[in-house]
Design a protein around this motif. Structure first.
Motif, short mmCIF file in Angstrom:
data_model
loop_
_atom_site.label_atom_id
_atom_site.label_comp_id
_atom_site.label_asym_id
_atom_site.label_seq_id
_atom_site.Cartn_x
_atom_site.Cartn_y
_atom_site.Cartn_z
N TRP A 148 1.57 -2.24 4.53
CA TRP A 148 0.72 -3.25 4.46
C TRP A 148 1.39 -3.99 3.18
CZ3 TRP A 148 -2.57 -6.11 7.00
CH2 TRP A 148 -3.37 -7.09 6.39
N GLN A 185 -9.34 -3.77 9.49
CA GLN A 185 -10.38 -3.57 8.49
C GLN A 185 -9.91 -4.22 7.27
OE1 GLN A 185 -10.79 0.79 7.58
NE2 GLN A 185 -12.50 0.33 6.47
N ALA A 186 -8.82 -4.24 6.79
CA ALA A 186 -8.34 -5.04 5.60
C ALA A 186 -8.49 -6.58 5.67
CB ALA A 186 -7.04 -4.80 5.04
N PHE A 191 0.92 -1.21 0.11
CA PHE A 191 -0.03 -0.05 -0.01
C PHE A 191 0.93 1.23 -0.04
CE2 PHE A 191 -3.59 2.68 1.51
CZ PHE A 191 -4.24 2.42 0.53
N SER A 222 -12.31 -7.10 5.59
CA SER A 222 -13.07 -7.00 4.26
C SER A 222 -12.58 -8.19 3.61
CB SER A 222 -12.62 -5.74 3.42
OG SER A 222 -11.13 -5.78 3.43
N SER A 223 -11.51 -8.90 3.85
CA SER A 223 -11.12 -10.27 2.88
C SER A 223 -11.95 -11.38 3.22
CB SER A 223 -9.64 -10.46 3.21
OG SER A 223 -9.40 -10.89 4.52
N SER A 231 1.20 -7.22 0.81
CA SER A 231 0.52 -8.39 0.18
C SER A 231 1.31 -9.18 -0.92
CB SER A 231 -0.84 -8.03 -0.39
OG SER A 231 -1.87 -7.40 0.59
#
Length: 203
Positions: free
Chosen positions: A169, A122-123, A111, A126-127, A171
């Protein structure tokens, strides 16, 4: 005279054999194995938010795909890209991807702005609502972190790790068209270790 020459030839032969033996031993030295995901000291890692694609070893890409990539791409904060399963979007990330013609892919992204634990949670939340995907337990990849396993409409399996390293963040994921989930998970574990090690400046 002849006896002295014979001795010299014998010594040369012995020297050549010894040198050859050493070369063979060096050539067959075992390749170091990657650090297991469970052994990463994620708390000590510092992951900058930079363009990092060139830092990722070619061997890591090859291992993740199971072959040499047939194409690759990268993007920066503010670029419009084709997000898998979403379509064209302006992204606020820095990332890269490698793909093979058989449908295998390896991706990684950070990010673009610093985030905190609240954003990370929060991420993660949502996943959990992604169709065809489930969150699975496993070794931490940052703090907090999440592992997501997806069976996609085309029949391929995807495994993604994401987590917070300081204020970054990160990924990463591997998609394979025919491999079972367990195999994809192993490849993703190794791939994500290689990615974070390539980015880590806290060594």
């Amino acid at each position: 005279m002849l006896e002295t020459s014979a001795r010299r030839l014998a010594c040369v032969a012995v020297s050549l054999l010894a040198a050859t033996g050493c070369a063979e031993k060096e050539a067959t030295a075992p390749t170091p194995t990657p650090t297991p995901l469970a052994s990463l000291n994620t708390a000590a890692m510092q992951v900058p938010r930079i363009e990092f694609c060139k830092l990722v070893p070619d061997s890591a890409v090859h291992d993740a795909l199971g072959a040499k990539p047939d194409s690759s791409s990268s993007y920066r904060n503010g670029d419009e890209i084709d997000v898998p399963g979403v379509g064209k979007e302006v992204v606020h990330e820095i990332g890269c991807s490698w793909t093979a013609d058989d449908g295998a892919s390896a991706r990684a992204w950070v990010f673009a702005r610093p985030v905190d634990a609240a954003f990370a949670r929060q991420a993660i939340g949502s996943s959990k609502g992604t169709k065809g995907c489930r969150t699975t337990s496993g070794p931490a990849y940052g703090e907090p972190s999440v592992t997501q396993t997806c069976h996609q409409p085309d029949g391929s399996n995807r495994v993604r790790h994401a987590g917070l390293f300081g204020q970054t963040w990160l990924s990463c994921e591997v998609t394979r068209p025919t491999d079972p989930v367990g195999t994809v998970r192993d490849r993703a574990d190794t791939w994500c270790v290689e990615v974070v090690n390539a980015l880590n400046t806290g060594r």
